[in-house]
Design an enzyme around this catalytic site. Structure first.
Site, mmCIF file in Angstrom:
data_model
loop_
_atom_site.group_PDB
_atom_site.id
_atom_site.type_symbol
_atom_site.label_atom_id
_atom_site.label_comp_id
_atom_site.label_asym_id
_atom_site.label_seq_id
_atom_site.Cartn_x
_atom_site.Cartn_y
_atom_site.Cartn_z
ATOM 1 N N SER A 76 7.164 -8.935 -8.856
ATOM 2 C CA SER A 76 6.420 -8.552 -7.894
ATOM 3 C C SER A 76 5.605 -9.648 -6.986
ATOM 4 O O SER A 76 6.263 -10.165 -6.440
ATOM 5 C CB SER A 76 5.341 -7.202 -8.415
ATOM 6 O OG SER A 76 4.871 -6.579 -7.452
ATOM 7 N N HIS A 187 5.476 0.073 -5.596
ATOM 8 C CA HIS A 187 7.000 0.181 -5.887
ATOM 9 C C HIS A 187 7.529 1.482 -6.030
ATOM 10 O O HIS A 187 8.229 1.904 -7.065
ATOM 11 C CB HIS A 187 7.275 -0.668 -7.315
ATOM 12 C CG HIS A 187 6.938 -2.150 -7.149
ATOM 13 N ND1 HIS A 187 7.525 -3.002 -6.395
ATOM 14 C CD2 HIS A 187 5.998 -2.763 -7.752
ATOM 15 C CE1 HIS A 187 7.210 -4.156 -6.322
ATOM 16 N NE2 HIS A 187 6.090 -4.011 -7.490
#
Length: 299
Positions: A76, A187
């Site tokens: 991430s 996400h």
């Protein structure tokens, strides 16, 4: 967070000071002294993690320039650190981008509130099936956000769908399902507004071809072009982090030793579940960094 390394190494200390100048406030003081609640605000957490990672990397490079990675990857936000390590993203641009990313994600969370939960004991396909089932029932948004390692995943979606998933997970075979202490649905499609705005910020940055493979979050393949990097950083806000696949792709390419750089050791723990045979090092404080430098020099 990074204080002992910054105190010991000029390269790390200068990195924090450089970030302070870029941002116009003392991020270094926030990292070193807190308060924790302010540091945990995503608009501050994201640049703090990025700067701490780069500071540690620069300290390592200054003391042990021969320790050059064969490839890099980041989970991430960590993808920005990986891109900087690969020479694809200048530090100054990275600091501004991660600060903006944090701001946009916080705003998206206000516009489209959501939540996240960890699901233990199911593989990625089973979790995707669970998300699809619950989303059909609720009419909301629920997706696999992070496929971290075998048996450990994270789901993301609107509040109602997360609650429904927590109730449905045991019947689907999950050992445990636990809500995470976050207020955004990272996400997931609920970050769409952040993704669109972030693309404009990305377009203002000059990226470079990486000096080494950078394994992407969204499809676990190496990023090799500037445009693929831009697309990756935009799309990862709304798409799943395929960390298991990324590590497996690196091991398939011949990687046998992994070094995690940052304030914690989460990825090292995940690696144990993905490839127990891989050598693992975590550089998250002064002692671990110095031990690694000594070992690298002996090799």
């Amino acid at each position: 967070m990074g204080r002992d390394i910054a105190a010991a190494y000029t390269a790390a200390r200068d990195t924090f000071l450089q970030a302070d100048d870029i941002l116009g406030f003392k991020l270094s003081s926030l990292c070193f002294e807190g308060p924790e609640a302010e540091l945990n605000d995503t608009i501050n957490t994201q640049p703090a993690l990025y700067v701490c990672g780069v500071a540690t990397l620069r300290a390592l490079q200054a003391e042990c320039p021969e320790a050059v990675p064969a490839c890099v990857a980041g989970h991430s936000l960590g993808e920005f650190t990986a891109l900087t390590a690969a020479g694809a993203l200048m530090f100054e641009d990275g600091v501004r981008l991660v600060r903006e990313r944090g701001r946009l994600m916080r705003e998206a969370g206000v516009r489209s509130p959501g939540a996240m939960a960890a699901v233990l004991g199911l593989d990625g396909d089973a979790v995707r099936a669970l998300c699809e089932q619950v989303a059909r029932q609720t009419g909301g948004v629920l997706v696999l956000a992070n496929d971290n390692c075998p048996g450990q995943t994270v789901i993301s979606g609107d509040e109602r769908s997360i609650e429904a998933a927590l109730e449905a997970a045991p019947a689907a075979g999950a050992k445990r399902a636990v809500r995470l202490a976050v207020s955004i649905a990272a996400h997931s499609p609920l970050m769409e507004s952040a993704s669109a705005d972030f693309r404009r910020a990305l377009d203002r940055v000059s990226f470079h071809r990486p000096h080494m493979p950078v394994y992407a979050n969204i499809d676990a393949s190496p990023l090799t072009t500037v445009e693929s990097i831009r697309q990756e950083l935009e799309q990862q806000l709304t798409r799943s982090v395929l960390w298991t696949d990324s590590v497996q792709a690196m091991t398939a390419a011949g990687i046998t030793t992994f070094v995690e750089i940052g304030p914690k050791d989460v990825l090292t723990g995940l690696l144990k579940r993905i490839d127990r045979g891989a050598a693992r090092f975590t550089l998250n404080d002064l002692a671990s960094l110095q031990a690694f430098i000594v070992a690298a020099r002996q090799d």
